[in-house]
Design an enzyme around this catalytic site. Sequence first.
Site, PDB file in Angstrom:
ATOM      1  N   LEU A 140       0.848  -1.182   0.000  1.00 13.53           N
ATOM      2  CA  LEU A 140       0.000   0.000   0.000  1.00 13.53           C
ATOM      3  C   LEU A 140       0.886   1.235   0.000  1.00 13.53           C
ATOM      4  O   LEU A 140       1.949   1.251   0.629  1.00 13.53           O
ATOM      5  CB  LEU A 140      -0.901   0.014   1.244  1.00 13.53           C
ATOM      6  CG  LEU A 140      -1.876  -1.170   1.404  1.00 13.53           C
ATOM      7  CD1 LEU A 140      -2.648  -1.036   2.713  1.00 13.53           C
ATOM      8  CD2 LEU A 140      -2.836  -1.249   0.225  1.00 13.53           C
ATOM      9  N   ASP A 141       0.440   2.278  -0.703  1.00 12.98           N
ATOM     10  CA  ASP A 141       1.156   3.547  -0.679  1.00 12.98           C
ATOM     11  C   ASP A 141       1.273   4.040   0.761  1.00 12.98           C
ATOM     12  O   ASP A 141       0.467   3.686   1.627  1.00 12.98           O
ATOM     13  CB  ASP A 141       0.415   4.603  -1.496  1.00 12.98           C
ATOM     14  CG  ASP A 141       0.352   4.269  -2.984  1.00 12.98           C
ATOM     15  OD1 ASP A 141       1.214   3.492  -3.440  1.00 12.98           O
ATOM     16  OD2 ASP A 141      -0.558   4.775  -3.654  1.00 12.98           O
ATOM     17  N   LYS A 142       2.251   4.877   1.008  1.00 15.92           N
ATOM     18  CA  LYS A 142       2.502   5.402   2.348  1.00 15.92           C
ATOM     19  C   LYS A 142       1.239   5.960   2.988  1.00 15.92           C
ATOM     20  O   LYS A 142       0.949   5.697   4.165  1.00 15.92           O
ATOM     21  CB  LYS A 142       3.582   6.493   2.280  1.00 15.92           C
ATOM     22  CG  LYS A 142       3.881   7.159   3.612  1.00 15.92           C
ATOM     23  CD  LYS A 142       4.967   8.219   3.467  1.00 15.92           C
ATOM     24  CE  LYS A 142       5.229   8.894   4.807  1.00 15.92           C
ATOM     25  NZ  LYS A 142       6.312   9.909   4.695  1.00 15.92           N
ATOM     26  N   THR A 144      -1.938   5.408   2.113  1.00 10.06           N
ATOM     27  CA  THR A 144      -3.119   4.547   2.014  1.00 10.06           C
ATOM     28  C   THR A 144      -3.173   3.649   3.237  1.00 10.06           C
ATOM     29  O   THR A 144      -2.171   3.049   3.627  1.00 10.06           O
ATOM     30  CB  THR A 144      -3.069   3.685   0.738  1.00 10.06           C
ATOM     31  OG1 THR A 144      -3.048   4.546  -0.399  1.00 10.06           O
ATOM     32  CG2 THR A 144      -4.278   2.766   0.649  1.00 10.06           C
TER      33      THR A 144
END
Length: 303
Positions: A140-142, A144
């Site tokens: 997951l993106d930072k 998210t």
Amino acid sequence: MKPLNKLLTMTWTVSNSEEGLVLREFLRARKQLSRKTLADIKYGGGNIEVNDAPVTVRHLLKKGDIVKITFPAENVSGVIQPFYLHLDIVHEDNHLLIVNKPPHLPTVPSIHNEHSLAGAVLFYYQQCGIPSTFHAINRLDKDTSGLLMIAKHRYAHDQFVRMQNKGEIKRTYRALVHGQLTVESGTIDSPIGRKDGSIIERVVRPDGQRAVTHFQIINVYHNTSLVELTLETGRTHQIRVHMSHLGHPLIADTLYGGIREGLSRQGLHASRLDIYHPIVERYFTFETNLPTDMLGYIAQCNS
């Protein structure tokens, strides 16, 4: 949790259809151990046994034989700095860890000693005596939040990544986006590639990789919509790029046209996982509620 100080082992009973197989074929073709995993077991301090006796991979199997492999302790990357963080653990067994990742925390560090979910998991492993390194199955993106799958050993990682690459892991997200969509549900089938001149930003472009996102409106709050999205593919920034391409960027996603108003990160949460666990041979569904910052934004919209 009881500490797991011993090395991980896996045991199988040879079936009638598997009688006569060479052990290497049994492990590679039937149990899908990679060549690298077998090499790690052989040269890294693991063990392979049949009926409690050490054997080579050339051993010929008989019906009813008990095959046991012992995985060696794994080397932990020096780039990952263990640190304490309370982990919101949604599921744990000897093969799989699923956590509810908070926002503002990268999955893995981008620079040396940066705090990351990987570091928090390694700290947890050290406290529990689990001899593993960090094996993320999805990332997951930072900024998210939500459900993230972590394999607790190489074999589980190989199995789950293979399933993910075949589209056999269903990942569902919830996002807060600008505006009101003109249709209740639909599918975005638009290829995604790197934006010219950028190492971070992605765009929809004809020469990109195929990317498919299914969406459905959950609710509308004035000029904001709560949308449920299911990924059929897993391209970098896929949901963020696709929603921006539709003209409805995520709230606070300034990289893709969103406006930062009342939310300090893009409004995206990995809310549900539907998986088949190939080692324990069971289907699972895991769900989490929206985090407090997204709920607070909705409350602000309704006030």
